[in-house]
Design an enzyme around this catalytic site. Structure first.
Site, PDB file in Angstrom:
ATOM      1  N   LYS A 171       0.844  -1.195   0.000  1.00 27.13           N
ATOM      2  CA  LYS A 171       0.000   0.000   0.000  1.00 27.13           C
ATOM      3  C   LYS A 171       0.880   1.247   0.000  1.00 27.13           C
ATOM      4  CE  LYS A 171      -3.953   1.895   2.640  1.00 27.13           C
ATOM      5  NZ  LYS A 171      -4.784   1.710   3.857  1.00 27.13           N
ATOM      6  N   SER A 187      -9.741   1.748   3.064  1.00 26.83           N
ATOM      7  CA  SER A 187      -8.876   2.483   2.164  1.00 26.83           C
ATOM      8  C   SER A 187      -7.871   1.610   1.415  1.00 26.83           C
ATOM      9  CB  SER A 187      -8.101   3.557   2.940  1.00 26.83           C
ATOM     10  OG  SER A 187      -7.231   2.950   3.880  1.00 26.83           O
ATOM     11  N   SER A 234      -9.778  -0.534   7.276  1.00 33.72           N
ATOM     12  CA  SER A 234      -9.203  -0.342   5.945  1.00 33.72           C
ATOM     13  C   SER A 234      -8.552  -1.570   5.322  1.00 33.72           C
ATOM     14  CB  SER A 234      -8.175   0.801   5.971  1.00 33.72           C
ATOM     15  OG  SER A 234      -8.844   2.037   5.964  1.00 33.72           O
TER      16      SER A 234
END
Lengths: 475, 500
Positions: free
Chosen positions: B77, B152, B176
């Protein structure tokens, strides 16, 4: 109307740790811009602070020495504001649970003794430095100081005069230096002081509106600024005006202070607990151990010197005002020097030489064994006091060998009574005019004769013995 | 051999045996990226050359490899710092930021022989539940390109679901990892707060952020967590381990042994179903799928316990106050002074700050910064932030009480399957409310995972959440593994996303 000035102090002290408070960068003063930095102290994304344990230890030691209660469950908070010298845009500080609270410091000024209450002592990180280049109209940031550990010591509004403030700061400086937690150098910014000041009619119990003064770079500036600000506020009120709550900046060159920002412009720092650092749980045993390991502070030494050695209050204060001087004195006593003589040598020759060389006591080469040997030679009658002073001057710079110097320069005291008498007789014979002057009542002439005799003896005789011999011959 | 169908552990095993070389695996993953990512937008930065170089280096050491994940391609990420590879947080303001350091987890993964394909798209600064707030465009759900993948860590979930790498590293502040895992049909876990170093994770809400894996199944999650979990002296909130750093007091973690605990045996395990998590507002298909998962576990010998979790309603407001407050402070450093993007024209310092931050941050990030600034303001601190901390403590207590009566909690991950793209952007409040089942876990610092447990009528994946007490990763993963032994939801792949 008589006015009373009410002052509280906020003092920032840089701690003498080797590394910064939340990373392992050096705290060394100076250095080319941005060379004492890493991703942590420059607030790069994703980096995290880790508390330097030494900072906690030093803060607790300082808190104990200022007679504070140590907070068992303490923690850090974030103070949020934007400024280019603050790379994270928040300063890690302590608001809600400072490491130490409710202390007291005793001070002495002309009018007498007084206790200043300490509101709190907390740990925080220093910010960087902005250097403005007016030529290029550029401002550059130097982050070397970012993350240098500080303690902020906040007093209650207990001061009434600039003298009290200076006495407190001197005491604070002395105490922190004794603890070894800071070198308290104002010129390098390791001791900085903000003055909160208000005035009120004498006898009033309510506090007036206060101003906070910054940019005070010396004790002299602090004293000047206090006098200036008290007068400014009194004149303002007497002219029917009102004091505005504001932050003011002292301008040393203009010898005046100027408003920086008002209460309305004051920032909202939005303090909240620092989530990157777990709360600090202090083990009471740890605090007790630190308490037990505290060094003897200046005040305790003073009391002991007076009680054990009968030194005067003034001498005690002078000698203990600096840890290196106190250590020298204690070294002399330990080596068998009579305490009063040791004190006299320090008060006279040592302080004289230091001031002549513009030197700090901790930087001098002279050691206790050297000075103790000199004192012993005088005590044993092997050197007279005046010659000893010359030897002192010779060995001071390099901590030279006293015995070798005395031997090399043939300075041993002449203790041969017959030789002294012989020389004195010769001097009287050679100076008939002075002899008759003396006999005619001119005491001054005697001094001249002593000088002549000492000169003949190359100053190595005991002046007392020369005196006696001359008088005996003249009678 | 169809590499696409292997799990990370299976791929690691064939690499170890020499049946597949690391370069082949990396090339297969890069091919999948080339074929699909134009549509999915799961990656912000693809570091293909770097990955192939790394593959060849790793190949030389294959014989001595210790880690079961050696040579397995994965992705990270984009809020996790990678030395020499741009790390944007999906924001314009960090668009040109290349960290000179690796995050702790990146070092750990490198030591375990991981090959990174690049950096994954996400909601800007991890703020969002749909991965639509990215400055680099929204991520699409591989199961339906008209839908969001969740957020997210939407790029991470989409990449794993579409076979663009065998696992991904995400971060979870309020769900997330778990929520996009549920929306994309993969297994994802947020471990106990403090068990994975946050050093190098660009902070959103420091007290809630935790790094974790998104994988094909529970066993892969266990293997990745065995790499990630451990004490790190660079993170003061990192917890000491059982063996080396534990000083005899406080909590302790048993790091590195999750994989060997996956017995699939759940006999006698008490699994609690909190009534409040199955009430109004829950989609029928989700309810049925999650209750179905309970039945599967019961079938393997677990005991199902019904219980009450009365404080659930406080979780979302408390979470959004605490997270926004911390974010408002954490994101202050992005001021255009030192690194990252700076407004091109400005007049003086205040204007530099104002323009840089106004133009450099997206709407959702600015919304949360404003919210956080407000709740920390003088005069409001007690009413909001302090209250939220109290609610957090109450929620922690409620979990402690719940775990007196059961070993794990089983809940939905989200009230409904993946939303359509664009639906949430205009209605942030309903997006926030969608976090109801996940945020309380972060407030309490607990470990929790999301596992695929069904598809709705439109063929969209549904996730079930298993929440464990602190350091209960082993129990949660074991239960998920047991579930996956009896079901094949985790093996379902979105259509059209077939990699070579």
């Amino acid at each position: 109307m008589t006015w009373e000035t009410v002052i509280g102090l906020e003092t920032h002290v840089e701690l003498a740790t080797k590394t910064k408070i939340f990373c392992s960068c050096t705290t060394e003063f100076g250095g080319a811009p941005n060379t004492h930095c890493c991703p942590v102290c420059t607030g790069m994304p994703g980096t995290l602070p880790v508390l330097n344990k030494k900072v906690l230890e030093f803060a607790v030691k300082a808190g104990l020495a200022l007679n504070c209660a140590i907070t068992r469950h303490s923690r850090f908070d974030r103070k949020n504001y934007f400024y280019p010298d603050l790379p994270k845009a928040y300063q890690i500080s302590q608001l809600y649970l400072p490491i130490a609270r409710d202390g007291a410091v005793d001070i002495r000024t002309g009018p007498g003794d007084k206790t200043i209450r300490i509101h709190e002592l907390h740990m925080e990180e220093d910010a960087g430095k902005l250097v403005h280049d007016p030529w290029l109209n550029q401002t550059r940031a130097d982050y070397n100081r970012c993350g240098v550990p500080l303690i902020e010591i906040v007093t209650e509004p207990d001061f009434r005069t600039a003298d009290e403030v200076i006495a407190y700061l001197e005491k604070l400086k002395e105490t922190l230096a004794y603890l070894g937690v800071s070198d308290c150098k104002m010129q390098e910014g390791s001791l900085r002081c903000d003055v909160n000041l208000s005035v009120r009619p004498q006898g009033s119990l309510e506090l007036g509106t206060r101003t906070e003064m910054k940019n005070l770079s010396s004790f002299k500036a602090i004293a000047r600024a206090i006098q200036y600000e008290a007068r400014r506020q009194i004149e303002l009120i007497e002219e029917g005006g009102r004091v505005a709550q504001e932050t003011r900046r002292w301008d040393e060159n203009k010898d005046a202070s100027f408003a920086m920002r008002s209460k309305e412009e004051a920032q909202d720092y939005r303090y909240f607990p620092e989530p990157d650092l777990p709360p600090i749980e202090l083990d009471p045993d740890c605090v007790d151990a630190l308490r037990a390991a505290q060094p003897e502070l200046a005040e305790e030494k003073r009391a002991r010197y007076q009680a054990d050695y009968g030194l005067s209050d003034y001498n005690c204060r002078m000698i203990t005002s600096d840890q290196a001087l106190a250590a020298l004195f204690e070294g002399l006593v330990a080596l068998g020097a009579p305490p009063r003589q040791g004190a006299n040598w320090i008060m006279g020759e040592v302080l004289g030489a230091l001031s002549q060389h513009a030197m700090e006591p901790k930087d001098m080469a002279l050691t206790a064994p050297t000075l103790a040997r000199l004192i012993a030679l005088v005590g044993e009658g092997k050197l007279n006091r005046n010659t000893a002073v010359k030897v002192f001057e010779a060995v001071f710079d390099t901590d030279g060998d006293v015995d070798a110097y005395v031997r090399a320069h043939g300075l041993e005291q002449v203790n041969d009574g017959a030789l002294v008498r012989e020389v004195c007789a010769r001097v009287l014979e050679a100076n008939p005019q002075s002899v008759s002057d003396y006999r005619g009542g001119k005491e001054k002439a005697f001094g001249f004769l002593v000088g002549q005799a000492m000169g003949e003896l190359k100053g190595r005789a005991d002046p007392q013995a020369v005196n006696q011999a001359l008088r005996a011959l003249l009678e | 051999m169809k590499l696409r169908e292997l799990t990370a552990l299976e791929l690691g095993a064939v690499i170890k045996k020499g049946e597949v070389c690391v370069r082949e695996a990396v090339q297969a993953a890069l091919d999948a990226v080339a074929a699909q990512d134009g549509a999915l937008n799961a990656f912000i930065t693809v570091a293909g050359e770097r990955a192939l170089c790394r593959a060849d280096k790793l190949q030389a050491g294959v014989k001595d490899a210790q880690s079961p994940l050696y040579g397995v391609p994965m992705a990270i990420k984009d809020n996790i710092c990678t030395r020499g590879v741009r790390t944007t947080c999906a924001s314009k303001i960090l668009g040109d930021f290349t960290p000179p350091y690796d995050a702790a987890v990146v070092e750990q993964l490198a030591d375990a022989g991981a090959v990174s394909l690049g950096k994954l798209n996400m909601d800007e600064f991890a703020m969002g539940s749909t991965s639509e707030t990215s400055y680099y465009g929204p991520v699409k759900n591989p199961w339906d390109l008209a839908r969001a993948p969740g957020g997210s860590s939407g790029g991470a979930a989409a990449a794993v679901a579409a076979g663009m790498g065998w696992y991904a590293i995400g971060s979870d502040t309020g769900g997330s990892i778990r929520q996009p895992a549920a929306h994309c049909g993969v297994t994802g876990m947020k471990p106990t707060y403090g068990t994975v170093s946050r050093y190098g994770l660009i902070a959103y809400a420091s007290s809630l952020d935790q790094i974790g894996p998104l994988c094909r199944d529970a066993a892969d999650c266990a293997a990745v967590l065995d790499v990630l979990m451990g004490h790190d002296c660079r993170d003061a909130t990192s917890l000491p381990g059982l063996d080396s750093d534990w000083n005899g007091s406080g909590p302790r973690a048993d790091y590195g042994h999750l994989l060997e605990r996956l017995t699939g045996d759940v006999r006698g395990m008490r699994i609690g179903l909190p009534a409040q998590c199955f009430g109004d507002g829950l989609d029928g298909a989700v309810r049925a799928a999650v209750l179905g998962a309970a039945q599967v576990l019961k079938g393997r010998g677990a005991e199902i316990v019904e219980l009450s979790f009365p404080v659930l309603e406080y979780a979302v407001p408390a979470y959004y106050i605490i997270a926004a407050a911390e974010a408002s402070s954490n994101l202050s450093r992005f001021d255009g002074v030192k690194y990252g993007w700076r407004a091109e024209e400005y007049d003086g310092l205040a204007d530099l700050y104002r323009k840089t931050r106004t133009q450099g941050f997206g709407r959702e990030v600015k919304r949360r910064i404003l919210l956080g600034t407000f709740v920390l303001s003088s005069g409001y601190y007690d009413a909001y932030y302090k209250k939220a901390l109290q609610a957090k403590a109450v929620i922690k207590d409620a979990f402690d009480r719940a775990f007196e009566g059961c070993d794990l909690l089983l809940t939905p991950v989200t009230p409904s399957p993946a939303p359509r793209l664009g639906d949430s952007l205009g209605d942030p409040l309903s997006m926030y409310l969608g976090d109801i089942y996940t945020v309380s876990v972060n407030l309490a610092g607990l470990p929790a995972l999301s596992m695929p447990c069904g598809l709705d009528a439109e063929g969209m994946p549904i996730g079930a959440q298993l929440i464990a007490p602190h350091f209960g990763e082993g129990a949660a993963l074991s239960a998920a593994h047991a579930f996956q032994l009896d079901t094949d939801w985790h093996r379902r792949a979105p259509k059209g996303g077939e990699a070579p």
